[in-house]
Design a protein around this motif. Structure first.
Motif, PDB file in Angstrom:
ATOM      1  N   TYR A  53       0.828  -1.207   0.000  1.00 25.30           N
ATOM      2  CA  TYR A  53       0.000   0.000   0.000  1.00 25.30           C
ATOM      3  C   TYR A  53       0.865   1.260   0.000  1.00 25.30           C
ATOM      4  O   TYR A  53       0.536   2.251  -0.642  1.00 25.30           O
ATOM      5  CB  TYR A  53      -0.869  -0.043   1.247  1.00 25.30           C
ATOM      6  N   SER A  54       1.977   1.211   0.696  1.00 22.69           N
ATOM      7  CA  SER A  54       2.799   2.404   0.909  1.00 22.69           C
ATOM      8  C   SER A  54       3.348   2.998  -0.385  1.00 22.69           C
ATOM      9  O   SER A  54       3.608   4.202  -0.435  1.00 22.69           O
ATOM     10  CB  SER A  54       3.958   2.080   1.858  1.00 22.69           C
ATOM     11  N   VAL A  55       3.499   2.200  -1.416  1.00 23.07           N
ATOM     12  CA  VAL A  55       4.106   2.711  -2.657  1.00 23.07           C
ATOM     13  C   VAL A  55       3.245   3.786  -3.320  1.00 23.07           C
ATOM     14  O   VAL A  55       3.728   4.538  -4.155  1.00 23.07           O
ATOM     15  CB  VAL A  55       4.417   1.590  -3.680  1.00 23.07           C
ATOM     16  N   HIS A  56       1.980   3.856  -2.934  1.00 27.03           N
ATOM     17  CA  HIS A  56       1.081   4.829  -3.566  1.00 27.03           C
ATOM     18  C   HIS A  56       1.148   6.218  -2.931  1.00 27.03           C
ATOM     19  O   HIS A  56       0.554   7.155  -3.435  1.00 27.03           O
ATOM     20  CB  HIS A  56      -0.371   4.332  -3.493  1.00 27.03           C
ATOM     21  N   PHE A  57       1.855   6.340  -1.821  1.00 29.85           N
ATOM     22  CA  PHE A  57       1.797   7.597  -1.068  1.00 29.85           C
ATOM     23  C   PHE A  57       3.184   8.193  -0.829  1.00 29.85           C
ATOM     24  O   PHE A  57       4.155   7.731  -1.408  1.00 29.85           O
ATOM     25  CB  PHE A  57       1.016   7.382   0.231  1.00 29.85           C
ATOM     26  N   HIS A  58       3.233   9.199   0.038  1.00 31.31           N
ATOM     27  CA  HIS A  58       4.504   9.888   0.269  1.00 31.31           C
ATOM     28  C   HIS A  58       5.568   8.868   0.693  1.00 31.31           C
ATOM     29  O   HIS A  58       5.351   8.089   1.623  1.00 31.31           O
ATOM     30  CB  HIS A  58       4.337  10.966   1.336  1.00 31.31           C
ATOM     31  N   PRO A  59       6.733   8.880   0.025  1.00 33.49           N
ATOM     32  CA  PRO A  59       7.745   7.850   0.288  1.00 33.49           C
ATOM     33  C   PRO A  59       8.271   7.802   1.721  1.00 33.49           C
ATOM     34  O   PRO A  59       8.775   6.770   2.159  1.00 33.49           O
ATOM     35  CB  PRO A  59       8.879   8.201  -0.692  1.00 33.49           C
ATOM     36  N   ARG A  60       8.121   8.916   2.475  1.00 32.73           N
ATOM     37  CA  ARG A  60       8.617   8.890   3.854  1.00 32.73           C
ATOM     38  C   ARG A  60       7.565   8.406   4.851  1.00 32.73           C
ATOM     39  O   ARG A  60       7.840   8.318   6.049  1.00 32.73           O
ATOM     40  CB  ARG A  60       9.117  10.291   4.254  1.00 32.73           C
ATOM     41  N   THR A  61       6.368   8.131   4.371  1.00 34.93           N
ATOM     42  CA  THR A  61       5.287   7.745   5.287  1.00 34.93           C
ATOM     43  C   THR A  61       5.580   6.417   5.968  1.00 34.93           C
ATOM     44  O   THR A  61       5.990   5.453   5.329  1.00 34.93           O
ATOM     45  CB  THR A  61       3.933   7.630   4.547  1.00 34.93           C
TER      46      THR A  61
END
Ligand code: NI
Length: 214
Positions: free
Chosen positions: A126-134
Motif C-alpha cells: 500500500y505504501s508505494v502509492h503515497f509519500h515515500p517517507r510515510t
C-alpha cells in the motif's frame, strides 16, 4: 413569477437537494471526524496520544518515542478503505510537498484501524502509492486497541446492513468496511498534540496552517 424565475427556482431546489443528499450519504467518517476534531481541540494536548508499540511496513518497531524530536502528521485508517483514507493520504503527501524544505521536518504516519487485514506485507504494498517517507503502522489487535484509544480514535467493523459491531468481532468475510474516525493529528517535536485536520481539510488549508506552525 415569470417563467424564467420558476425555472431558476426549480434549478435551485434541485441543486440544494443534490448537495443535501450527497452530504447525507457521505461516509460516517465525516461526522465522527468532525466531532473528534472538535473534541481534540477542546480537550487540548494531554488527552491525545500515549504509549504504543507497533511496527512499520518494513517491520521496524515504532513507539511513542519516535514522535519526539520531529513533527509528525498521523492519520488513522485502513488499506481497504474505498475512498476517504487514500484521498486523505494523498492530501497529506501533497501538503508536505507543497511546504518545500519545511516539509522535510514532518514525518507522515498512518496507523491502521484494521490490523487483521493490514499486515506488514500489505502495508508495504500500500505504501508505494503515497509519500515515500510515510511510516505505515500496524500491530496486534491489542496494541492497535491501546494505540487508537490513546489517540481517541473510534473504530468498529461495519457488519452487513450497516450495523457496527465491536472491533474485535469476527467478520463473515474479508470484504467488511471499518467505521473509523477520519482525523489527522499534528504532533509537535515534544511528542505532544498540536492540532488536528479532518479528511475534508483542503491541501491549501493544510499547507497554510502547517507553514504557520512549523
Ligand atoms: Ni477510511
Amino acid at each position: 413569477m415569470r417563467r424564467s424565475d420558476w425555472l431558476f427556482l426549480l434549478l435551485l431546489v434541485v441543486t440544494v437537494a443534490g448537495v443535501a443528499g450527497a452530504l447525507y450519504f457521505s461516509e460516517t467518517e465525516t461526522e465522527r471526524g468532525r466531532r473528534l476534531e472538535a473534541t481534540g481541540t477542546e480537550t487540548g494536548t494531554a488527552l491525545v496520544g500515549g504509549a504504543f508499540n507497533l511496527v512499520d511496513q518494513d517491520g521496524i518497531a515504532v513507539t511513542e518515542n519516535d514522535l519526539t524530536g520531529r513533527w509528525t502528521l498521523i492519520y488513522f485508517g485502513y488499506t481497504f478503505c474505498p475512498d476517504v483514507c487514500p484521498v486523505t493520504l494523498t492530501n497529506m503527501a501533497a501538503a508536505i510537498e507543497a511546504l518545500g524544505t519545511a516539509g522535510n521536518r514532518v514525518v507522515p504516519m498512518f496507523m491502521t484501524v484494521d490490523p487483521k487485514r493490514d499486515t506488514v506485507e500489505s502495508l508495504k504494498e500500500y505504501s508505494v502509492h503515497f509519500h515515500p517517507r510515510t511510516r505505515f503502522l500496524t500491530g496486534s489487535e491489542e496494541e492497535i486497541d491501546r494505540a487508537t484509544k490513546a489517540f481517541r480514535v473510534y473504530r468498529a467493523i461495519r457488519a452487513e446492513g450497516g450495523r457496527a459491531e465491536g472491533a474485535r468481532a469476527e467478520a463473515d468475510n474479508e470484504n467488511y468496511l471499518v467505521d473509523h474516525t477520519s482525523i489527522l493529528y499534528l504532533m509537535g517535536p515534544d511528542g505532544k498534540f498540536v492540532t488536528s485536520f479532518s479528511h475534508a481539510t483542503s491541501v491549501a488549508e493544510m499547507t497554510d496552517r502547517l507553514r504557520r506552525l512549523l
